[in-house]
Design a protein around this motif. Structure first.
Motif, PDB file in Angstrom:
ATOM      1  N   ASN A 202       0.889  -1.221   0.093  1.00  0.00           N
ATOM      2  CA  ASN A 202      -0.023  -0.021   0.153  1.00  0.00           C
ATOM      3  C   ASN A 202       0.877   1.266   0.091  1.00  0.00           C
ATOM      4  N   ALA A 203       1.929   1.274  -0.790  1.00  0.00           N
ATOM      5  CA  ALA A 203       2.979   2.247  -0.919  1.00  0.00           C
ATOM      6  C   ALA A 203       2.834   2.830  -2.247  1.00  0.00           C
ATOM      7  N   HIS A 204       3.338   4.022  -2.269  1.00  0.00           N
ATOM      8  CA  HIS A 204       3.752   4.845  -3.522  1.00  0.00           C
ATOM      9  C   HIS A 204       5.088   4.378  -4.123  1.00  0.00           C
ATOM     10  N   ALA A 205       5.236   4.257  -5.073  1.00  0.00           N
ATOM     11  CA  ALA A 205       6.670   3.784  -5.426  1.00  0.00           C
ATOM     12  C   ALA A 205       6.927   4.258  -6.919  1.00  0.00           C
ATOM     13  N   ARG A 206       8.106   4.339  -7.262  1.00  0.00           N
ATOM     14  CA  ARG A 206       8.504   4.542  -8.765  1.00  0.00           C
ATOM     15  C   ARG A 206       9.007   3.195  -9.153  1.00  0.00           C
ATOM     16  N   VAL A 207       8.513   2.631 -10.314  1.00  0.00           N
ATOM     17  CA  VAL A 207       8.790   1.392 -10.705  1.00  0.00           C
ATOM     18  C   VAL A 207       9.710   1.300 -12.163  1.00  0.00           C
ATOM     19  N   VAL A 208      10.727   0.548 -12.167  1.00  0.00           N
ATOM     20  CA  VAL A 208      11.532   0.348 -13.241  1.00  0.00           C
ATOM     21  C   VAL A 208      11.516  -0.970 -13.652  1.00  0.00           C
ATOM     22  N   VAL A 209      10.980  -1.448 -14.943  1.00  0.00           N
ATOM     23  CA  VAL A 209      10.773  -2.768 -15.287  1.00  0.00           C
ATOM     24  C   VAL A 209      11.856  -3.065 -16.150  1.00  0.00           C
ATOM     25  N   LEU A 210      12.763  -4.161 -15.731  1.00  0.00           N
ATOM     26  CA  LEU A 210      14.017  -4.737 -16.720  1.00  0.00           C
ATOM     27  C   LEU A 210      13.344  -6.078 -17.080  1.00  0.00           C
ATOM     28  N   VAL A 211      13.434  -6.247 -18.560  1.00  0.00           N
ATOM     29  CA  VAL A 211      12.790  -7.205 -18.954  1.00  0.00           C
ATOM     30  C   VAL A 211      13.863  -8.031 -19.752  1.00  0.00           C
ATOM     31  N   GLU A 212      14.036  -9.385 -19.820  1.00  0.00           N
ATOM     32  CA  GLU A 212      15.172 -10.178 -20.233  1.00  0.00           C
ATOM     33  C   GLU A 212      14.526 -10.564 -21.653  1.00  0.00           C
TER      34      GLU A 212
END
Length: 68
Positions: A26-36
């Motif tokens: 239940n937090a606000h976050a900055r998301v970075v997605v690294l995809v192989e």
């Protein structure tokens, strides 16, 4: 701000937060997605794998003295 790293599968656009990071549910976050992606454009991959440490001229120890 701090970083938390974990691996998970994305299903129907939903990222499941592992139980050991339950406090993030239940937090606000900055998301970075690294995809192989093995079939990625090789030119783009070459840029993303570039490291300044691979250039001999940039390895001078005297340069590091600035930071100590």
């Amino acid at each position: 701000m701090y970083a938390v790293e974990f691996e998970t599968d994305i299903r129907d656009g939903i990222v499941k937060i592992p139980e050991e990071h339950e406090r993030l549910k239940n937090a606000h976050a900055r998301v970075v997605v690294l995809v192989e992606e093995p079939e990625a454009d090789t030119e783009v991959r070459a840029f993303s794998e570039h490291s300044a440490g691979t250039i001999d001229e940039w390895r001078a120890l005297s340069e590091d003295e600035v930071w100590t």
